[in-house]
Design a protein around this motif. Structure first.
Motif, PDB file in Angstrom:
ATOM      1  N   PRO A   1      63.702  39.826  27.082  1.00  0.00           N
ATOM      2  CA  PRO A   1      63.285  38.950  25.888  1.00  0.00           C
ATOM      3  C   PRO A   1      63.516  39.535  24.846  1.00  0.00           C
ATOM      4  CG  PRO A   1      61.330  39.887  26.765  1.00  0.00           C
ATOM      5  CD  PRO A   1      62.385  40.201  27.653  1.00  0.00           C
ATOM      6  N   LEU A   2      63.599  38.894  23.477  1.00  0.00           N
ATOM      7  CA  LEU A   2      63.635  39.510  22.239  1.00  0.00           C
ATOM      8  C   LEU A   2      62.375  38.972  21.366  1.00  0.00           C
ATOM      9  CD1 LEU A   2      67.272  38.932  21.421  1.00  0.00           C
ATOM     10  CD2 LEU A   2      66.512  40.986  22.197  1.00  0.00           C
ATOM     11  N   PRO A   3      61.975  40.115  20.530  1.00  0.00           N
ATOM     12  CA  PRO A   3      62.372  41.380  20.369  1.00  0.00           C
ATOM     13  C   PRO A   3      61.971  42.421  21.594  1.00  0.00           C
ATOM     14  CG  PRO A   3      60.367  41.114  19.307  1.00  0.00           C
ATOM     15  CD  PRO A   3      60.612  39.658  19.870  1.00  0.00           C
ATOM     16  N   ALA A   4      62.994  43.195  21.814  1.00  0.00           N
ATOM     17  CA  ALA A   4      62.761  44.276  23.038  1.00  0.00           C
ATOM     18  C   ALA A   4      63.009  45.571  22.575  1.00  0.00           C
ATOM     19  CB  ALA A   4      63.748  43.960  23.910  1.00  0.00           C
ATOM     20  N   SER A   5      62.286  46.503  23.072  1.00  0.00           N
ATOM     21  CA  SER A   5      62.501  48.024  22.392  1.00  0.00           C
ATOM     22  C   SER A   5      63.962  48.357  22.906  1.00  0.00           C
ATOM     23  CB  SER A   5      61.625  48.842  23.290  1.00  0.00           C
ATOM     24  OG  SER A   5      61.834  48.960  24.736  1.00  0.00           O
TER      25      SER A   5
ATOM     26  N   GLY B   1      71.110  42.456  23.868  1.00  0.00           N
ATOM     27  CA  GLY B   1      70.106  41.712  22.667  1.00  0.00           C
ATOM     28  C   GLY B   1      70.743  41.667  21.241  1.00  0.00           C
ATOM     29  N   LEU B   2      70.428  42.009  20.016  1.00  0.00           N
ATOM     30  CA  LEU B   2      71.271  41.940  18.866  1.00  0.00           C
ATOM     31  C   LEU B   2      71.847  43.172  18.420  1.00  0.00           C
ATOM     32  CD1 LEU B   2      68.521  39.723  17.085  1.00  0.00           C
ATOM     33  CD2 LEU B   2      70.612  39.046  18.180  1.00  0.00           C
ATOM     34  N   ASP B   3      71.722  44.292  19.292  1.00  0.00           N
ATOM     35  CA  ASP B   3      72.280  45.573  19.107  1.00  0.00           C
ATOM     36  C   ASP B   3      73.845  45.428  19.165  1.00  0.00           C
ATOM     37  OD1 ASP B   3      73.154  47.967  19.142  1.00  0.00           O
ATOM     38  OD2 ASP B   3      71.256  48.952  19.713  1.00  0.00           O
ATOM     39  N   LEU B   4      74.751  45.338  18.407  1.00  0.00           N
ATOM     40  CA  LEU B   4      76.150  45.292  18.322  1.00  0.00           C
ATOM     41  C   LEU B   4      76.817  46.313  18.987  1.00  0.00           C
ATOM     42  CD1 LEU B   4      78.729  43.570  17.781  1.00  0.00           C
ATOM     43  CD2 LEU B   4      78.771  44.734  15.522  1.00  0.00           C
ATOM     44  N   ASP B   5      76.361  47.622  18.755  1.00  0.00           N
ATOM     45  CA  ASP B   5      76.952  48.658  19.439  1.00  0.00           C
ATOM     46  C   ASP B   5      76.512  48.624  21.229  1.00  0.00           C
ATOM     47  OD1 ASP B   5      77.961  49.481  17.065  1.00  0.00           O
ATOM     48  OD2 ASP B   5      76.319  51.214  16.746  1.00  0.00           O
TER      49      ASP B   5
ATOM     50  N   SER C   1      69.038  33.553  22.290  1.00  0.00           N
ATOM     51  CA  SER C   1      67.978  32.171  22.414  1.00  0.00           C
ATOM     52  C   SER C   1      66.633  32.396  23.280  1.00  0.00           C
ATOM     53  CB  SER C   1      68.634  30.961  22.853  1.00  0.00           C
ATOM     54  OG  SER C   1      67.839  29.869  22.428  1.00  0.00           O
ATOM     55  N   VAL C   2      66.240  33.675  23.207  1.00  0.00           N
ATOM     56  CA  VAL C   2      65.070  34.107  23.913  1.00  0.00           C
ATOM     57  C   VAL C   2      64.104  34.635  23.189  1.00  0.00           C
ATOM     58  CG1 VAL C   2      66.301  34.436  26.185  1.00  0.00           C
ATOM     59  CG2 VAL C   2      66.357  36.448  24.351  1.00  0.00           C
ATOM     60  N   GLY C   3      64.023  34.528  21.862  1.00  0.00           N
ATOM     61  CA  GLY C   3      62.929  34.720  20.972  1.00  0.00           C
ATOM     62  C   GLY C   3      63.239  35.031  19.449  1.00  0.00           C
TER      63      GLY C   3
END
Length: 379
Positions: free
Chosen positions: A150-154, A190-194, A217-219
């Motif tokens: 899920p997002l956000p995630a560590s 996630g949203l981490d492009l690298d 679309s998970v948070g």
């Protein structure tokens, strides 16, 4: 021609329309897949789906593996025959549901042990087993088993999910036996492009016939997702279909198409239909509203679906207030037809070079610059 092929027909910026050939027919993309979780799109018959121009539907591996079971589906001739649908089908791998629905017992590099949400039975699902189940179900397109956080995630959880997704994709490829199914790889991060790019690079090495973007679309906020896709989608192979999993708001679809996405699925059309929300370009018609008590107009003007062609808003409102099951069925049918018509407009405007005008119109609706969204409270 091979059993599967993907041919781009037109482009507008990064948006593209194409055709994906499968053993059960061709899919014009960008395409939206209605969700038939348990081998049934809720409240809608296969014939009605065809009439609404749906060319492919999605079924859920996790739910079908639990009930009725993949062996029973295979014994009944496979998913197409079982549900009387002779067009393409895509099945997910069950990974998202294992992590979101089941009581998770443990996860390791070889798979997941979990408790069924139905009866609490302890079950084990590995990449190879996910492929075996999907081969028994017999869909045209099957998905690699992945870990969807899920997002956000560590950062640690995202890295762990990416590492497992890469390993499991390789295991799925090695386990696949049928040549009449296309196995798509899934990219996490996630949203981490690298991190996404690292995952993509490793997944692409496995040479899948298609690639999916999972774990959105998970948070996260829609604006975050749109910004990420704008930086990421074009990095995916341009000669393979690109599938954005579980995203379904019209404005989100349009923004994703603008980045180069080809395929979508979501439960929104039928879930909102069951809750008396009918899609239109500017948002929703909330059919329970008292203003529609004696309204003779169709649900949505200029819509040629069965619901809008035959029934008034007053009648549909009556069905919902009376608890009649026909109401959710008709609004669900309208919503599915609306989505298919939207995808057709997207394809047509890409071919005509006017897609950005369509996107701008929906962005204006989203911003509230011009709207017919029904804001009156329901009774």
């Amino acid at each position: 021609m091979s059993r599967f092929s993907f041919q781009i027909r037109a482009v507008a910026g990064r948006a593209r329309c194409a055709v994906l050939h499968t053993p059960h027919g061709e899919i014009q993309t960008p395409a939206f897949m209605p969700v038939g979780t348990k081998a049934s799109v809720k409240g809608v018959t296969p014939d009605q789906l065809v009439a609404a121009s749906a060319s492919i539907i999605l079924a859920n591996t996790y739910h079908l593996a639990l009930r009725p079971g993949a062996d029973i589906v295979a014994e009944m001739g496979g998913l197409h025959r079982f549900m009387s649908w002779d067009r393409p089908i895509l099945t997910d791998s069950g990974g998202f549901q294992v992590f979101s629905l089941a009581t998770l017992n443990s996860i390791d590099d070889d798979g997941v042990t979990f408790k069924s949400h139905i009866d609490g039975a302890v079950l084990r699902l590995s990449p190879a087993e996910a492929v075996e189940i999907q081969e028994k179900l017999g869909a045209d397109i099957i998905m690699a088993f992945d870990q969807c956080p899920p997002l956000p995630a560590s950062p640690d959880l995202l890295r762990q999910a990416v590492d497992r997704t890469i390993r499991w994709a390789r295991d799925c490829r090695d386990a696949k036996r049928r040549d009449d199914q296309a196995l798509f790889g899934i990219v996490q991060g996630g949203l981490d492009l690298d991190l996404r790019c690292r995952c993509l690079d490793e997944i692409v090495k496995l040479d899948f016939p298609g690639y999916a973007i999972g774990g959105l679309s998970v948070g996260e906020a829609p604006e975050e997702m749109a910004a990420f896709l704008n930086e990421f989608t074009h990095r995916m192979p341009d000669d393979r279909p690109r599938y954005l999993m579980g995203v379904g708001r019209p404005i989100d679809i349009l923004r994703a198409v603008n980045t180069g996405v080809d395929m979508f699925d979501c439960v929104l059309p039928t879930r909102n239909g069951r809750n008396a929300f009918a899609f239109c370009d500017a948002g929703f018609v909330r059919i329970r509203n008292s203003r529609y008590k004696t309204d003779p107009r169709p649900l949505v003007e200029n819509c040629d679906c069965y619901a809008c062609s035959h029934f008034s808003r007053a009648y549909l409102r009556h069905l919902f207030l009376a608890g009649e099951m026909l109401g959710p069925m008709l609004v669900s049918l309208h919503n599915i037809a609306y989505y298919q018509r939207l995808m057709r407009r997207i394809r047509e405007t890409i071919a005509a070079g006017t897609f950005h005008e369509l996107l701008a119109a929906f962005a204006a609706f989203e911003a509230g610059l011009t709207t017919t969204v029904d804001n009156e409270d329901a009774e």
